[in-house]
Design an enzyme around this catalytic site. Structure first.
Site, PDB file in Angstrom:
ATOM      1  N   GLU A 174      42.778  28.482  33.079  1.00  0.00           N
ATOM      2  CA  GLU A 174      41.812  28.099  31.796  1.00  0.00           C
ATOM      3  C   GLU A 174      42.173  26.798  31.168  1.00  0.00           C
ATOM      4  O   GLU A 174      42.414  26.997  30.107  1.00  0.00           O
ATOM      5  CB  GLU A 174      41.293  29.298  30.817  1.00  0.00           C
ATOM      6  CG  GLU A 174      40.919  30.489  31.702  1.00  0.00           C
ATOM      7  CD  GLU A 174      40.229  31.463  30.780  1.00  0.00           C
ATOM      8  OE1 GLU A 174      40.578  31.516  29.629  1.00  0.00           O
ATOM      9  OE2 GLU A 174      39.762  32.593  31.237  1.00  0.00           O
ATOM     10  N   GLU A 298      39.079  36.724  36.516  1.00  0.00           N
ATOM     11  CA  GLU A 298      38.843  37.278  35.433  1.00  0.00           C
ATOM     12  C   GLU A 298      37.599  37.812  35.294  1.00  0.00           C
ATOM     13  O   GLU A 298      36.543  37.098  35.354  1.00  0.00           O
ATOM     14  CB  GLU A 298      39.378  36.650  34.177  1.00  0.00           C
ATOM     15  CG  GLU A 298      40.936  36.354  34.235  1.00  0.00           C
ATOM     16  CD  GLU A 298      41.380  35.576  32.718  1.00  0.00           C
ATOM     17  OE1 GLU A 298      40.587  35.624  31.844  1.00  0.00           O
ATOM     18  OE2 GLU A 298      42.449  35.015  32.819  1.00  0.00           O
TER      19      GLU A 298
END
Length: 372
Positions: A174, A298
């Site tokens: 991320e 995720e």
């Protein structure tokens, strides 16, 4: 399945354990170890006991076959500098975890979750929560430290039998997105990703591992328990373009043995009705982005609120919500749930969701009952 909370801790997910470590009242590991270095002993106890071999066997019993293991760069001694206060000694516990994975026949992705200098602002998962102005990863010095981490993990994969379960290495979790008003993550796409890629491939080649550039770009892994005997290279994982930090494939020297990681959360978006959520959760585009292959690295069952139809007593809704996301993940190459174990209930904790009946005990049944 994600082993979040072991080597990189987000205190909001496990406040009790965070306090037991000795970090209660501190926002992140950097602050805790700066102000209370005696928490070193608490981290060592946490690494030794938060996840056990029985947990890995339970993952196997659930019918799951892969774990994504988030780590900070500081788990590799040579990647940290003298000013880094982070707890030391996690590498031997990583090796232990990987041995357990190999014994159970579970594959592992090692994910650089927290990068040198901090790659994303205002996030506990970065190891240190900083403002936009203090994000410091995006320069060649810190890129170099991250690539040292990559060299170490790749070398360990080839030379250390404890790393037999590892089939992939993730370049960065991320990264800072190019959202309106935020500075660009300068050099991520043009410099860091391609040179990270080259670091892994050059290291493998020097150690006698050839990377096949034919056939499917995604290849699962190597036989367990064999030292330096696998005949193909690690898969390298990059964030997919839909994350918002740019198209990671643009300057890569090759797409062979590359995976793109898409993170899909409903907790941070407009909720709508139960029907809206179920409909939106059937959107398969997230798993079919070009270039492929895409994994859903995720996802969770968390939503902005749990009122009315979203009450956690509504097992039927959450069972369908999970089934839809499992169905979408199968349009790509699979998924890992965030996270296996935590202290905030079934929306985020796989084990709790199984106990409540939101997720079946056999992952092979996960998409059954989907409304897609």
């Amino acid at each position: 399945m994600i082993r979040g909370g072991l080597f990189v801790i987000e205190p909001w997910m496990m406040g009790g354990e965070w306090s037991r470590i000795g970090c209660g009242g501190y926002n992140d590991e950097f602050e805790c170890m700066t102000k209370n270095p005696s928490a070193q002993a608490g981290f060592e106890d946490h690494w030794a006991n938060w996840i056990s071999q029985a947990d890995i066997q339970q993952i196997k019993n659930y019918g799951l076959n892969t774990v994504r293991i988030p780590v900070g760069y500081w788990i590799v001694d040579g990647a940290r500098d003298a000013s880094d206060p982070y707890a030391k000694g996690g590498f031997k516990y990583l090796k232990q975890l990987l041995r357990w994975c190999a014994d159970a026949g579970i594959y592992a992705i090692i994910d650089l979750h927290a990068a040198p200098g901090v790659s994303t602002p205002n996030q506990q998962f970065a190891g240190k929560s900083v403002s936009d102005a203090d994000v410091g990863f995006y320069n060649e010095d810190n890129f170099g430290r991250a690539k040292y981490w990559a060299w170490n993990i790749t070398t360990s994969k080839v030379n250390d039998p404890d790393f037999a379960a590892v089939f992939a290495i993730e370049a960065l979790n991320e990264p800072w997105t190019k959202s309106s008003g935020s500075p660009s993550n300068k050099g991520l796409i043009t410099s860091y990703y391609p040179t990270f890629h080259t670091t892994v491939r050059d290291t493998e080649e020097k150690l006698g591992v050839k990377c096949s550039n034919t056939g499917s770009p995604y290849k699962r892994a190597m036989p367990f328990g064999k030292r330096a005997s696998y005949t193909d290279c690690l898969n390298i994982v990059y964030m997919a373009a839909n994350w918002g930090s740019g198209d990671s494939s643009t300057f890569l020297p090759s797409l062979s043995h590359v995976i793109f990681d898409s993170h899909r959360y409903f907790a941070y978006s407009e909720q709508g009705s139960a029907a809206d959520v179920l409909s939106n959760s059937c959107n398969t585009a997230v798993a079919k982005e070009d270039p492929e292959p895409v994994m859903i690295g995720e996802f969770s069952l968390a939503l902005p609120n749990n009122d009315g139809d979203f009450s956690q007593d509504n097992t039927d809704f959450y069972r369908k919500f999970f089934a839809n996301q499992a169905y979408v993940a199968e349009q790509g190459i699979g998924s890992t749930f965030w996270t296996y174990k935590c202290e905030v209930g079934a929306s985020w904790c796989y084990t709790s969701a199984v106990e409540k009946g939101f997720i079946p005990t056999n992952a092979a049944d996960g998409k059954n009952g989907n409304t897609c």
